[in-house]
Motif scaffolding. Structure first.
Motif, PDB file in Angstrom:
ATOM      1  N   LEU A 222     -29.024 -18.290 -68.929  1.00 57.52           N
ATOM      2  CA  LEU A 222     -29.550 -19.562 -68.434  1.00 57.52           C
ATOM      3  C   LEU A 222     -28.685 -20.130 -67.313  1.00 57.52           C
ATOM      4  CD1 LEU A 222     -30.369 -21.110 -71.930  1.00 57.52           C
ATOM      5  CD2 LEU A 222     -32.036 -20.247 -70.291  1.00 57.52           C
ATOM      6  N   LEU A 223     -27.370 -20.137 -67.506  1.00 57.95           N
ATOM      7  CA  LEU A 223     -26.476 -20.686 -66.486  1.00 57.95           C
ATOM      8  C   LEU A 223     -26.476 -19.815 -65.230  1.00 57.95           C
ATOM      9  CD1 LEU A 223     -24.460 -22.829 -65.615  1.00 57.95           C
ATOM     10  CD2 LEU A 223     -22.650 -21.515 -66.741  1.00 57.95           C
ATOM     11  N   ILE A 224     -26.464 -18.502 -65.418  1.00 61.02           N
ATOM     12  CA  ILE A 224     -26.461 -17.578 -64.278  1.00 61.02           C
ATOM     13  C   ILE A 224     -27.715 -17.778 -63.422  1.00 61.02           C
ATOM     14  CG2 ILE A 224     -26.660 -15.127 -63.657  1.00 61.02           C
ATOM     15  CD1 ILE A 224     -24.845 -14.617 -66.199  1.00 61.02           C
ATOM     16  N   LYS A 225     -28.874 -17.880 -64.065  1.00 61.76           N
ATOM     17  CA  LYS A 225     -30.119 -18.065 -63.316  1.00 61.76           C
ATOM     18  C   LYS A 225     -30.189 -19.465 -62.702  1.00 61.76           C
ATOM     19  CE  LYS A 225     -32.736 -15.237 -62.898  1.00 61.76           C
ATOM     20  NZ  LYS A 225     -32.722 -14.083 -61.955  1.00 61.76           N
ATOM     21  N   ALA A 226     -29.574 -20.449 -63.376  1.00 56.04           N
ATOM     22  CA  ALA A 226     -29.554 -21.800 -62.807  1.00 56.04           C
ATOM     23  C   ALA A 226     -28.761 -21.811 -61.499  1.00 56.04           C
ATOM     24  CB  ALA A 226     -28.954 -22.779 -63.813  1.00 56.04           C
ATOM     25  N   PHE A 227     -27.604 -21.167 -61.494  1.00 58.70           N
ATOM     26  CA  PHE A 227     -26.814 -21.072 -60.264  1.00 58.70           C
ATOM     27  C   PHE A 227     -27.594 -20.329 -59.181  1.00 58.70           C
ATOM     28  CE2 PHE A 227     -22.638 -21.911 -62.480  1.00 58.70           C
ATOM     29  CZ  PHE A 227     -22.227 -22.908 -61.615  1.00 58.70           C
ATOM     30  N   GLU A 228     -28.290 -19.284 -59.581  1.00 60.44           N
ATOM     31  CA  GLU A 228     -28.998 -18.439 -58.625  1.00 60.44           C
ATOM     32  C   GLU A 228     -30.192 -19.160 -57.994  1.00 60.44           C
ATOM     33  OE1 GLU A 228     -32.024 -14.904 -59.396  1.00 60.44           O
ATOM     34  OE2 GLU A 228     -30.003 -14.339 -60.027  1.00 60.44           O
ATOM     35  N   ARG A 229     -30.884 -20.016 -58.755  1.00 63.60           N
ATOM     36  CA  ARG A 229     -32.148 -20.577 -58.308  1.00 63.60           C
ATOM     37  C   ARG A 229     -32.095 -22.075 -57.970  1.00 63.60           C
ATOM     38  NH1 ARG A 229     -36.348 -16.847 -59.973  1.00 63.60           N
ATOM     39  NH2 ARG A 229     -37.919 -18.488 -59.894  1.00 63.60           N
ATOM     40  N   ALA A 230     -30.951 -22.704 -58.183  1.00 64.77           N
ATOM     41  CA  ALA A 230     -30.841 -24.143 -57.924  1.00 64.77           C
ATOM     42  C   ALA A 230     -30.984 -24.451 -56.430  1.00 64.77           C
ATOM     43  CB  ALA A 230     -29.500 -24.655 -58.424  1.00 64.77           C
ATOM     44  N   ASP A 231     -31.608 -25.590 -56.119  1.00 58.69           N
ATOM     45  CA  ASP A 231     -31.605 -26.045 -54.730  1.00 58.69           C
ATOM     46  C   ASP A 231     -30.256 -26.720 -54.459  1.00 58.69           C
ATOM     47  OD1 ASP A 231     -31.685 -28.714 -55.666  1.00 58.69           O
ATOM     48  OD2 ASP A 231     -33.871 -28.827 -55.495  1.00 58.69           O
ATOM     49  N   ARG A 232     -30.063 -27.217 -53.231  1.00 61.96           N
ATOM     50  CA  ARG A 232     -28.748 -27.728 -52.843  1.00 61.96           C
ATOM     51  C   ARG A 232     -28.297 -28.889 -53.740  1.00 61.96           C
ATOM     52  NH1 ARG A 232     -28.090 -28.890 -46.614  1.00 61.96           N
ATOM     53  NH2 ARG A 232     -28.675 -26.688 -46.658  1.00 61.96           N
ATOM     54  N   GLU A 233     -29.205 -29.802 -53.997  1.00 63.20           N
ATOM     55  CA  GLU A 233     -28.862 -30.969 -54.822  1.00 63.20           C
ATOM     56  C   GLU A 233     -28.554 -30.561 -56.266  1.00 63.20           C
ATOM     57  OE1 GLU A 233     -31.117 -35.046 -56.293  1.00 63.20           O
ATOM     58  OE2 GLU A 233     -31.720 -34.138 -54.382  1.00 63.20           O
ATOM     59  N   GLN A 234     -29.353 -29.663 -56.807  1.00 60.11           N
ATOM     60  CA  GLN A 234     -29.128 -29.185 -58.180  1.00 60.11           C
ATOM     61  C   GLN A 234     -27.818 -28.415 -58.283  1.00 60.11           C
ATOM     62  OE1 GLN A 234     -32.779 -27.018 -58.368  1.00 60.11           O
ATOM     63  NE2 GLN A 234     -33.914 -28.653 -59.422  1.00 60.11           N
ATOM     64  N   LEU A 235     -27.493 -27.663 -57.230  1.00 59.96           N
ATOM     65  CA  LEU A 235     -26.259 -26.883 -57.228  1.00 59.96           C
ATOM     66  C   LEU A 235     -25.038 -27.791 -57.228  1.00 59.96           C
ATOM     67  CD1 LEU A 235     -25.406 -23.930 -57.252  1.00 59.96           C
ATOM     68  CD2 LEU A 235     -25.327 -23.989 -54.739  1.00 59.96           C
ATOM     69  N   VAL A 236     -25.097 -28.876 -56.473  1.00 61.98           N
ATOM     70  CA  VAL A 236     -24.007 -29.852 -56.458  1.00 61.98           C
ATOM     71  C   VAL A 236     -23.798 -30.424 -57.859  1.00 61.98           C
ATOM     72  CG1 VAL A 236     -23.294 -32.135 -55.623  1.00 61.98           C
ATOM     73  CG2 VAL A 236     -24.202 -30.440 -54.018  1.00 61.98           C
ATOM     74  N   ALA A 237     -24.891 -30.794 -58.495  1.00 67.22           N
ATOM     75  CA  ALA A 237     -24.811 -31.370 -59.844  1.00 67.22           C
ATOM     76  C   ALA A 237     -24.293 -30.346 -60.849  1.00 67.22           C
ATOM     77  CB  ALA A 237     -26.179 -31.872 -60.269  1.00 67.22           C
ATOM     78  N   LEU A 238     -24.760 -29.122 -60.740  1.00 72.25           N
ATOM     79  CA  LEU A 238     -24.336 -28.062 -61.663  1.00 72.25           C
ATOM     80  C   LEU A 238     -22.842 -27.790 -61.506  1.00 72.25           C
ATOM     81  CD1 LEU A 238     -25.887 -26.354 -63.738  1.00 72.25           C
ATOM     82  CD2 LEU A 238     -26.269 -24.641 -61.953  1.00 72.25           C
ATOM     83  N   ASN A 239     -22.396 -27.688 -60.265  1.00 69.05           N
ATOM     84  CA  ASN A 239     -20.968 -27.461 -60.008  1.00 69.05           C
ATOM     85  C   ASN A 239     -20.111 -28.617 -60.505  1.00 69.05           C
ATOM     86  OD1 ASN A 239     -20.420 -24.878 -58.724  1.00 69.05           O
ATOM     87  ND2 ASN A 239     -21.761 -25.588 -57.086  1.00 69.05           N
ATOM     88  N   LYS A 240     -20.629 -29.827 -60.363  1.00 69.75           N
ATOM     89  CA  LYS A 240     -19.874 -30.998 -60.834  1.00 69.75           C
ATOM     90  C   LYS A 240     -19.594 -30.884 -62.328  1.00 69.75           C
ATOM     91  CE  LYS A 240     -21.484 -34.866 -62.376  1.00 69.75           C
ATOM     92  NZ  LYS A 240     -22.158 -36.167 -62.629  1.00 69.75           N
TER      93      LYS A 240
END
Length: 309
Positions: A222-240
């Protein structure tokens, strides 16, 4: 299963009894017995090997819990929390030896094949665990790497349980290989379902705290695919959330779960589970035994991939 833990000192064997008393599905010994019973009826003849595979599996869980600093297993405190780290290490080591003793109590004509497969499987599980630990320091784990890790860490033991049962039952090499492949695909579906349940399951049913993988940034599908498919805003939030040193666990679990929902990784995971289940079914169909004999294995497979705990 007859467990022989009457030796001393008790301080070594009490944790062994404790971890085995926690229950669980006993999937691996059940698979071994089911594979054997496709070819022979006297399943009592392989209870030692079935015991060995279950003792081995619980040894890996004991050490996994220690490495992960997990506090609960099957709803109960883990061994290192009830006792301490050193006890968990040593009692786990004793379980590994006991598992080998049980497994080796098989007919001489099958001893080498069984022990070669068991030893290779034990080594592969160590390889999978090492990969899992290395993934903790990385954000760039690929889907391919993750699937190989869970094949090693989870699937090969299910596969070996089935193949050992088949070998002891006198199956043809082709059938033994089919059952191994069935176990690999079943194991992949099983672990991916575990990933899903850790986020979307019910803690009262699951036996573990929901969101544990999110809290410790475990590199699940789930986390791997989230990183792979997140848009820019989602990626910022995920990294945070992944980079945060201090946080409220419930807040992090809620926020990351919401990101998973937005990105659609649950559906991707469910689709992959279905794919592995279908491959497992094809392996089962290829077995050269009567169709009605395969029904219990099919039922077990479906219960595992549709489970809620």
């Amino acid at each position: 299963m007859g467990l022989r833990f009457g030796r001393s000192p008790k301080g070594l064997y009490e944790p062994v009894k404790y971890v085995l008393s926690l229950g669980g599905k006993r999937i691996r010994p059940v698979l071994m017995l089911m594979a054997y019973s496709l070819y022979k009826n006297n399943v009592d003849a392989i209870l030692n090997q079935a015991t060995g595979i279950e003792v081995y599996h619980n040894y890996t869980l004991l050490h996994d819990d220690l490495m992960d600093r997990a506090e609960r297993r099957r709803g109960k405190l883990t061994v290192h929390k009830v006792w301490n780290d050193n006890v968990a290490i040593l009692s786990g080591d004793a379980m590994l030896v006991l598992a080998y003793q049980y497994m080796a109590e098989c007919p001489a004509e099958q001893l080498k094949a069984v022990m070669d497969l068991f030893s290779l499987t034990a080594l592969e599980i160590c390889e999978g665990q090492q990969m899992d630990m290395e993934f903790e320091q990385r954000k760039d784990v690929t889907e391919e790497e993750y699937l190989e890790m869970i094949r090693l860490k989870t699937s090969v033991l299910l596969a070996a349980s089935l193949k050992i049962g088949a070998l002891l039952g006198g199956a043809s090499p082709e059938d033994a290989s089919c059952l191994y492949d069935f176990g690999v695909n079943l194991g992949m579906a099983f672990q991916l379902k575990d990933d899903l349940l850790d986020v979307y399951g019910d803690a009262r049913v699951f036996g573990k705290n929901i969101g544990g993988d999110i809290v410790c940034n475990k590199k699940t599908y789930l986390l791997i695919k989230a990183f792979e498919r997140a848009d820019r805003e989602q990626l910022v939030a995920l990294n945070k959330w992944v980079d945060a040193d201090t946080f409220q666990p419930d807040e992090k679990i809620g926020a990351v779960t919401e990101l998973y929902n937005q990105i659609g990784v649950r559906e991707l995971c469910e689709r992959l589970i279905t794919g592995y289940t279908e491959r497992a079914m094809r392996c089962l169909e290829a077995l050269q035994v009567e169709a009605d004999k395969k029904l219990e294995l099919e039922r077990l497979m479906r219960s595992l991939v549709h489970r809620e705990s």
